[in-house]
Write an enzyme that holds these catalytic residues in place. Sequence first.
Site, PDB file in Angstrom:
ATOM      1  N   CYS A   2      12.167  28.510 100.282  1.00  0.00           N
ATOM      2  CA  CYS A   2      12.969  27.735 101.237  1.00  0.00           C
ATOM      3  C   CYS A   2      12.550  26.265 101.276  1.00  0.00           C
ATOM      4  CB  CYS A   2      12.796  28.310 102.631  1.00  0.00           C
ATOM      5  SG  CYS A   2      13.271  30.032 102.729  1.00  0.00           S
ATOM      6  N   ARG A  27      13.251  24.532  93.788  1.00  0.00           N
ATOM      7  CA  ARG A  27      12.307  25.491  94.366  1.00  0.00           C
ATOM      8  C   ARG A  27      12.860  26.910  94.343  1.00  0.00           C
ATOM      9  NH1 ARG A  27       8.882  22.767  98.515  1.00  0.00           N
ATOM     10  NH2 ARG A  27       8.933  24.695  99.680  1.00  0.00           N
ATOM     11  N   TRP A  73      15.668  31.010 100.550  1.00  0.00           N
ATOM     12  CA  TRP A  73      15.325  31.989  99.510  1.00  0.00           C
ATOM     13  C   TRP A  73      15.040  33.271 100.281  1.00  0.00           C
ATOM     14  CZ3 TRP A  73      10.969  34.780  97.661  1.00  0.00           C
ATOM     15  CH2 TRP A  73      11.013  35.137  96.308  1.00  0.00           C
ATOM     16  N   ASN A  99      10.891  27.355 107.500  1.00  0.00           N
ATOM     17  CA  ASN A  99      10.226  27.883 106.308  1.00  0.00           C
ATOM     18  C   ASN A  99       9.044  28.709 106.778  1.00  0.00           C
ATOM     19  OD1 ASN A  99      11.900  26.353 104.749  1.00  0.00           O
ATOM     20  ND2 ASN A  99      10.300  25.037 103.883  1.00  0.00           N
ATOM     21  N   GLY A 100       8.753  29.807 106.090  1.00  0.00           N
ATOM     22  CA  GLY A 100       7.593  30.626 106.444  1.00  0.00           C
ATOM     23  C   GLY A 100       8.033  31.995 106.932  1.00  0.00           C
ATOM     24  N   GLU A 451       0.132  33.269  78.937  1.00  0.00           N
ATOM     25  CA  GLU A 451       1.058  32.215  79.355  1.00  0.00           C
ATOM     26  C   GLU A 451       2.338  32.254  78.514  1.00  0.00           C
ATOM     27  OE1 GLU A 451       1.325  30.584  81.878  1.00  0.00           O
ATOM     28  OE2 GLU A 451       2.558  28.855  81.440  1.00  0.00           O
ATOM     29  N   LYS A 455       6.053  32.804  80.074  1.00  0.00           N
ATOM     30  CA  LYS A 455       7.150  31.854  79.846  1.00  0.00           C
ATOM     31  C   LYS A 455       8.391  32.586  79.342  1.00  0.00           C
ATOM     32  CE  LYS A 455       6.309  28.916  81.536  1.00  0.00           C
ATOM     33  NZ  LYS A 455       5.038  28.846  82.211  1.00  0.00           N
ATOM     34  N   GLU A 458       9.958  34.855  82.135  1.00  0.00           N
ATOM     35  CA  GLU A 458      10.568  34.236  83.309  1.00  0.00           C
ATOM     36  C   GLU A 458      11.867  33.501  82.992  1.00  0.00           C
ATOM     37  OE1 GLU A 458       7.384  30.557  83.888  1.00  0.00           O
ATOM     38  OE2 GLU A 458       8.307  31.376  85.651  1.00  0.00           O
ATOM     39  N   HIS A 474      -5.848  50.001  71.813  1.00  0.00           N
ATOM     40  CA  HIS A 474      -6.230  50.947  72.869  1.00  0.00           C
ATOM     41  C   HIS A 474      -5.026  51.483  73.636  1.00  0.00           C
ATOM     42  CE1 HIS A 474     -10.474  50.413  72.163  1.00  0.00           C
ATOM     43  NE2 HIS A 474     -10.292  49.091  72.169  1.00  0.00           N
ATOM     44  N   LYS A 571      10.065  27.877  92.730  1.00  0.00           N
ATOM     45  CA  LYS A 571       9.085  26.967  92.139  1.00  0.00           C
ATOM     46  C   LYS A 571       7.741  27.098  92.830  1.00  0.00           C
ATOM     47  CE  LYS A 571       7.476  23.684  89.562  1.00  0.00           C
ATOM     48  NZ  LYS A 571       7.058  24.097  88.207  1.00  0.00           N
TER      49      LYS A 571
END
Length: 576
Positions: A2, A27, A73, A99-100, A451, A455, A458, A474, A571
């Site tokens: 948010c 975001r 969001w 927000n929160g 990483e 990438k 996502e 394994h 974000k």
Amino acid sequence: MCGIIGFTGGRNAVPVLIDGLKALEYRGYDSAGIAIAGEKITTVKSVGRISSLEKKLEAAPVVGCCGIGHTRWATHGCPTEGNCHPHMSADGKFAVVHNGIIENDKELRALIREAGIEPKSDTDSEVVAHLLSLDYDGDPVEALCRTVSRLKGSFALGVLCADRPDEIYAAKMRSPLLIGYGDGTCLSSDGTAMPRDINEITVLADGQTARLTKDGATVYFRGKQVGCERIKPTVSGRAASLSGYPHFMLKEMYEQPEAIARTISTECRGKRTGLKGTGLTLIGCGSSYNAALSCRPLLERATGRSVEVALAGEFLYSERVPAYGKQCVLLSQSGETADTIAAAEEAARRGYGTLAITNVHASTLTRTCDDYLCTRAGPEISVATTKGFTTQVAALGLLAGSEFASAVRELPGLAEKALQASEGLKNTAGYFDGGCVFFMGRGADYGAALEGALKLKEISYIPAIGIAAGELKHGSISLIEKGTPVIAICTDDRLIGKSLLSIATVKTRGGYVIGVTSSPEIAAACDEAIMLPPVHPMLSAAVSVIPLQRLAYEVALGLGRDIDKPRNLAKSVTVE
Ligand code: M6R
């Protein structure tokens, strides 16, 4: 996640709010809305992109010099117009953006129901608007103080009161909130959403409330007026433009040599920054964790001790072993990741000295930790981080001390070469049919492998596994079949023998191996290879990750994905 924007000044607030909401888009959000003060407060809301909110405003224009806006969001309740902010109190007196998370939302709903008010939405935020009207006896600041004293959890609040149509009220607890001063006064959860003319900001502290007028702001703590420090803003997201690139991710990839150079040459650090103490733990989430992991060998060499690397969300629930005299380094591009901030608080409780490595100087993490070291990547808009990761590796290189200074200085030039080598990955989407892709490496290359997999997942939504090369046999090797793409990262000449073995093991099962390496021997053993310049093996992730970023980008592009704003992602993840 948010985002909040508010503006009061001598001009129409609506375009300022819309521009701010657009700057907050990166975001991640699923709905957006604004409220404009006037004879009564008017709200306009829309599910989906800001452009649909703009269409509504074109059809039925709203004008006013004071307003608040929000990108939502969804956490509590689906993304619907009813759940979209701003929320109004039942009497129409207050509009609220939040927000929160309000943790005692159930109790508070019961309280407002007792007062005869039935909430209309599924959100935890609406209750704040109703509480404000119950707590109001003519002074909005006092009402806000009473209301926030009832709230448990985290909140950044922007509030309009119909009785004071030129003012915005704000409150902050564990969720960032800034006041900006320029041609008018601005409120935002994110410096990047402020208008260009904002030349000073105040970073609100936990427990503070504020009253914003067109001429400035008054800040309060527990109802009493307190001083309000103004500082120069370090970022301006509205200044961030695509500059001819089709996506921010691509632009930010190409900014890496410069961003690394700035990070290692422009000092932005606290007074005591350095490695100290009898033990070291590195903590982060997502890519910040991967950056930390890739630098474990480096920091073990630098300190001569074993170094722990922990995911913030796991560290929080690990045994509370006292850690007096030890140091904890917390990495976060945004400086606002809730898990990482909570981990910093927990680390301090356990007795660690805490050091933040972050890209945002005026962030919650820098204020939470004892000390800080800032990366200088500049604003990062793409949800998928690129320069955030590589500048974190460079910053850890700085921390590792003089033994690595010359290797650190080489990083910008090597990143440039890796960018050139990555050009060969254009139009590579054809390799991937949607089946699982493996990224494998050892040591620093393992962090880069994680990483690379993150990438690809996502932004392309293709399943990907980052694995320590020695672990493949394994269990995960059962997934390798004819044509399975395996990206083998090998930047450490000492590991060539072992890496050749892993590559042969994959190829024997039909896997298609793409090498990312500086070794001609490794390259020859792969089906194809991206040749990297030779790089210090303990700092190599800052260079080897660049072709992996490009690979993910090209695959996502080929699949027509929303590269800068991938589905379901935000974000900065400001909830635990
Ligand atoms: O801002 P932070 O570095 O604390 O963010 C941590 C993660 O949320 C972040 O790295 C995330 O994994 C990125 N989207 C990866 O590209």
